[in-house]
Design a protein around this motif. Structure first.
Motif, PDB file in Angstrom:
ATOM      1  N   ALA A  92      50.611  15.812  37.705  1.00 52.21           N
ATOM      2  CA  ALA A  92      49.878  16.469  36.626  1.00 52.21           C
ATOM      3  C   ALA A  92      49.537  17.894  37.021  1.00 52.21           C
ATOM      4  O   ALA A  92      49.470  18.232  38.208  1.00 52.21           O
ATOM      5  CB  ALA A  92      48.589  15.699  36.298  1.00 52.21           C
ATOM      6  N   ILE A  93      49.330  18.717  36.023  1.00 53.44           N
ATOM      7  CA  ILE A  93      48.869  20.093  36.183  1.00 53.44           C
ATOM      8  C   ILE A  93      47.504  20.199  35.514  1.00 53.44           C
ATOM      9  O   ILE A  93      47.340  19.804  34.358  1.00 53.44           O
ATOM     10  CB  ILE A  93      49.837  21.106  35.547  1.00 53.44           C
ATOM     11  CG1 ILE A  93      51.207  21.040  36.221  1.00 53.44           C
ATOM     12  CG2 ILE A  93      49.256  22.525  35.631  1.00 53.44           C
ATOM     13  CD1 ILE A  93      51.248  21.516  37.654  1.00 53.44           C
ATOM     14  N   GLY A  94      46.507  20.724  36.221  1.00 55.01           N
ATOM     15  CA  GLY A  94      45.161  20.815  35.691  1.00 55.01           C
ATOM     16  C   GLY A  94      44.927  22.077  34.885  1.00 55.01           C
ATOM     17  O   GLY A  94      45.739  23.003  34.887  1.00 55.01           O
ATOM     18  N   ASN A  95      43.788  22.112  34.212  1.00 56.80           N
ATOM     19  CA  ASN A  95      43.458  23.231  33.339  1.00 56.80           C
ATOM     20  C   ASN A  95      41.979  23.574  33.442  1.00 56.80           C
ATOM     21  O   ASN A  95      41.125  22.686  33.380  1.00 56.80           O
ATOM     22  CB  ASN A  95      43.786  22.873  31.883  1.00 56.80           C
ATOM     23  CG  ASN A  95      43.421  23.961  30.904  1.00 56.80           C
ATOM     24  OD1 ASN A  95      43.933  25.075  30.987  1.00 56.80           O
ATOM     25  ND2 ASN A  95      42.536  23.655  29.978  1.00 56.80           N
ATOM     26  N   VAL A  96      41.664  24.840  33.633  1.00 58.33           N
ATOM     27  CA  VAL A  96      40.323  25.419  33.634  1.00 58.33           C
ATOM     28  C   VAL A  96      39.525  25.124  34.911  1.00 58.33           C
ATOM     29  O   VAL A  96      38.835  25.980  35.435  1.00 58.33           O
ATOM     30  CB  VAL A  96      39.510  24.988  32.384  1.00 58.33           C
ATOM     31  CG1 VAL A  96      38.092  25.533  32.432  1.00 58.33           C
ATOM     32  CG2 VAL A  96      40.201  25.497  31.125  1.00 58.33           C
ATOM     33  N   ILE A  97      39.599  23.882  35.421  1.00 57.90           N
ATOM     34  CA  ILE A  97      38.909  23.548  36.662  1.00 57.90           C
ATOM     35  C   ILE A  97      39.912  22.956  37.646  1.00 57.90           C
ATOM     36  O   ILE A  97      40.995  22.514  37.254  1.00 57.90           O
ATOM     37  CB  ILE A  97      37.753  22.546  36.428  1.00 57.90           C
ATOM     38  CG1 ILE A  97      38.294  21.229  35.863  1.00 57.90           C
ATOM     39  CG2 ILE A  97      36.699  23.151  35.521  1.00 57.90           C
ATOM     40  CD1 ILE A  97      37.232  20.150  35.727  1.00 57.90           C
ATOM     41  N   ASP A  98      39.542  22.926  38.914  1.00 59.79           N
ATOM     42  CA  ASP A  98      40.404  22.373  39.954  1.00 59.79           C
ATOM     43  C   ASP A  98      40.004  20.921  40.199  1.00 59.79           C
ATOM     44  O   ASP A  98      38.949  20.639  40.765  1.00 59.79           O
ATOM     45  CB  ASP A  98      40.267  23.189  41.242  1.00 59.79           C
ATOM     46  CG  ASP A  98      41.206  22.701  42.344  1.00 59.79           C
ATOM     47  OD1 ASP A  98      42.027  21.804  42.075  1.00 59.79           O
ATOM     48  OD2 ASP A  98      41.104  23.217  43.478  1.00 59.79           O
ATOM     49  N   THR A  99      40.846  19.990  39.779  1.00 59.04           N
ATOM     50  CA  THR A  99      40.551  18.574  39.948  1.00 59.04           C
ATOM     51  C   THR A  99      41.353  17.933  41.082  1.00 59.04           C
ATOM     52  O   THR A  99      41.319  16.720  41.250  1.00 59.04           O
ATOM     53  CB  THR A  99      40.833  17.805  38.639  1.00 59.04           C
ATOM     54  OG1 THR A  99      42.185  18.059  38.223  1.00 59.04           O
ATOM     55  CG2 THR A  99      39.869  18.236  37.542  1.00 59.04           C
TER      56      THR A  99
ATOM     57  N   ASP B  11      46.884  13.188  45.187  1.00 63.60           N
ATOM     58  CA  ASP B  11      48.309  12.865  45.161  1.00 63.60           C
ATOM     59  C   ASP B  11      48.911  13.061  43.776  1.00 63.60           C
ATOM     60  O   ASP B  11      50.068  12.722  43.549  1.00 63.60           O
ATOM     61  CB  ASP B  11      48.527  11.409  45.598  1.00 63.60           C
ATOM     62  CG  ASP B  11      48.036  11.148  47.012  1.00 63.60           C
ATOM     63  OD1 ASP B  11      48.267  12.006  47.886  1.00 63.60           O
ATOM     64  OD2 ASP B  11      47.391  10.103  47.228  1.00 63.60           O
ATOM     65  N   THR B  12      48.117  13.625  42.861  1.00 69.52           N
ATOM     66  CA  THR B  12      48.556  13.724  41.469  1.00 69.52           C
ATOM     67  C   THR B  12      48.583  15.151  40.949  1.00 69.52           C
ATOM     68  O   THR B  12      49.591  15.600  40.390  1.00 69.52           O
ATOM     69  CB  THR B  12      47.623  12.883  40.571  1.00 69.52           C
ATOM     70  OG1 THR B  12      47.618  11.532  41.027  1.00 69.52           O
ATOM     71  CG2 THR B  12      48.068  12.940  39.116  1.00 69.52           C
ATOM     72  N   VAL B  13      47.485  15.891  41.106  1.00 63.77           N
ATOM     73  CA  VAL B  13      47.371  17.236  40.552  1.00 63.77           C
ATOM     74  C   VAL B  13      47.990  18.254  41.513  1.00 63.77           C
ATOM     75  O   VAL B  13      47.475  18.488  42.604  1.00 63.77           O
ATOM     76  CB  VAL B  13      45.901  17.593  40.266  1.00 63.77           C
ATOM     77  CG1 VAL B  13      45.787  19.038  39.788  1.00 63.77           C
ATOM     78  CG2 VAL B  13      45.332  16.644  39.207  1.00 63.77           C
ATOM     79  N   VAL B  14      49.087  18.845  41.084  1.00 60.82           N
ATOM     80  CA  VAL B  14      49.827  19.789  41.928  1.00 60.82           C
ATOM     81  C   VAL B  14      49.152  21.157  41.944  1.00 60.82           C
ATOM     82  O   VAL B  14      49.018  21.784  42.992  1.00 60.82           O
ATOM     83  CB  VAL B  14      51.277  19.944  41.425  1.00 60.82           C
ATOM     84  CG1 VAL B  14      52.075  20.841  42.383  1.00 60.82           C
ATOM     85  CG2 VAL B  14      51.947  18.594  41.281  1.00 60.82           C
TER      86      VAL B  14
END
Length: 340
Positions: free
Chosen positions: A241-248, A254-257
């Motif tokens: 997944a790619i996050g938006n607005v905040i860094d999750t 292992d998911t948010v690149v």
């Protein structure tokens, strides 16, 4: 609506580290505002302050409070039907500046602002400022620069060439980020295909999660998480997944690149300075969210260091410098994005 003072909110672990980091990042030289008035600032939010977009405003306000520029309080979960009333309450209480989001109550909010010409209103809005309403300025999260860069990473990491995108509502502030992300992904893979869906809510993680599941069933191996809940689906199904607005990424290592991060500090700090100087007037603060103004950035890759193709990293580095210098401009497209 629930009014929550800052000392209670500080117990929320979700924002603790972000607020601490912001306070350090925006610290000004000692005495920078030594002679300036400490402003009373109220925030009015239609969702919890944990929600991505609002959390960035909240973090910037807390940093300004810790710096000594403002006294800050806020109301969260304020229904649009209550929004004008809450605006009036804060204005009547003598607040110098009111910040928030009026996307769903544009006309009513502007009518309230007109009744309190001595109060500065800095509001997220899909519309422009009105010179006849000198005490209301607008802003939006124009973080298309960082969204474009995150798209480059996504295009390089997707093996199937199918990306799912889940958004809240197809309004300009969401549409432009999605279009920029799609443009970045296509730079790495011109044939990439997108599934685009909007859940009709700013905060409904279960619905976002179910929408993401459907996209995964249709072959998506990477998701654009414009809403909470999308990364949960990606994590459970073992895709990226790619996050938006905040860094999750700390929550999904292992998911948010990568994530496009919005920094509201330049926007809020500019408004604070103008209110203190007595020069606040109707303006569009949108450009303070541009990368060249320090208003957005690409989050560190963290656990994905060394896992992203070098070709993508090189292009991100090149475009970052070009965006900051003005040599490259990310297109702002506010039209509703469509599936491929």
């Amino acid at each position: 609506m629930r009014k929550t003072p800052f000392h209670i909110q500080s117990r929320r672990s979700f924002l603790k580290s972000s607020i601490a980091g912001a306070a350090v990042a925006v610290a000004l030289p000692a005495g920078a505002f030594a002679q300036a008035k400490v402003l009373k600032v109220a925030g009015i939010y239609t969702v919890p302050v944990e929600q991505q977009w609002v959390s960035r405003i909240h973090i910037a306000a807390v940093a300004a409070q810790e710096r000594g520029d403002i006294e800050y309080t806020y109301s969260e979960n304020t229904a649009n039907t209550d929004y004008p009333r809450v605006m009036r309450e804060y204005a009547e209480q003598g607040y110098d500046m009111i910040i928030g989001e009026i996307f769903g109550v544009e006309q009513e909010a502007r009518e309230v602002a007109a009744d309190y010409p001595d109060v500065a209103f800095l509001m997220g809005s899909s519309f422009k400022e009105d010179p006849a309403l000198a005490n209301l300025s607008v802003f939006d999260n124009y973080v298309q620069d960082a969204s474009y860069l995150s798209g480059i990473i996504a295009g390089a990491m997707s093996e199937s060439g199918k990306i799912g995108m889940v958004g809240g509502f197809p309004i300009p502030e969401v549409n432009r980020l999605m279009h920029a992300f799609m443009a970045g992904a296509k730079e790495m893979n011109p044939d990439i295909a997108f599934q685009v869906s909007f859940i009709g809510s700013w905060f409904d993680p279960p619905k976002a999660k179910e929408t993401a599941y459907a996209m995964i069933e249709n072959g998506a191996d990477l998701l654009y998480a414009e809403r909470f809940g999308v990364s949960d689906a990606a994590k459970e199904k073992g895709i990226l997944a790619i996050g938006n607005v905040i860094d999750t990424q700390p929550d999904y290592p292992d998911t948010v690149v990568a994530s496009a991060i919005w920094h509201f500090e330049p926007t809020l700090d500019a408004a604070i300075a103008k209110v203190q100087a007595g020069t606040f007037t109707a303006e569009d603060y949108g450009t303070y969210s541009f990368m060249k103004e320090g208003g957005c950035s690409l989050a560190p890759y963290g656990t994905f260091e060394g896992k992203i193709p070098q070709e993508a990293l090189d292009l991100v580095a090149k475009r970052t410098e070009e965006i900051k210098s003005g040599a490259y401009t990310v297109t702002i497209n506010d039209e509703e994005p469509k599936s491929s």
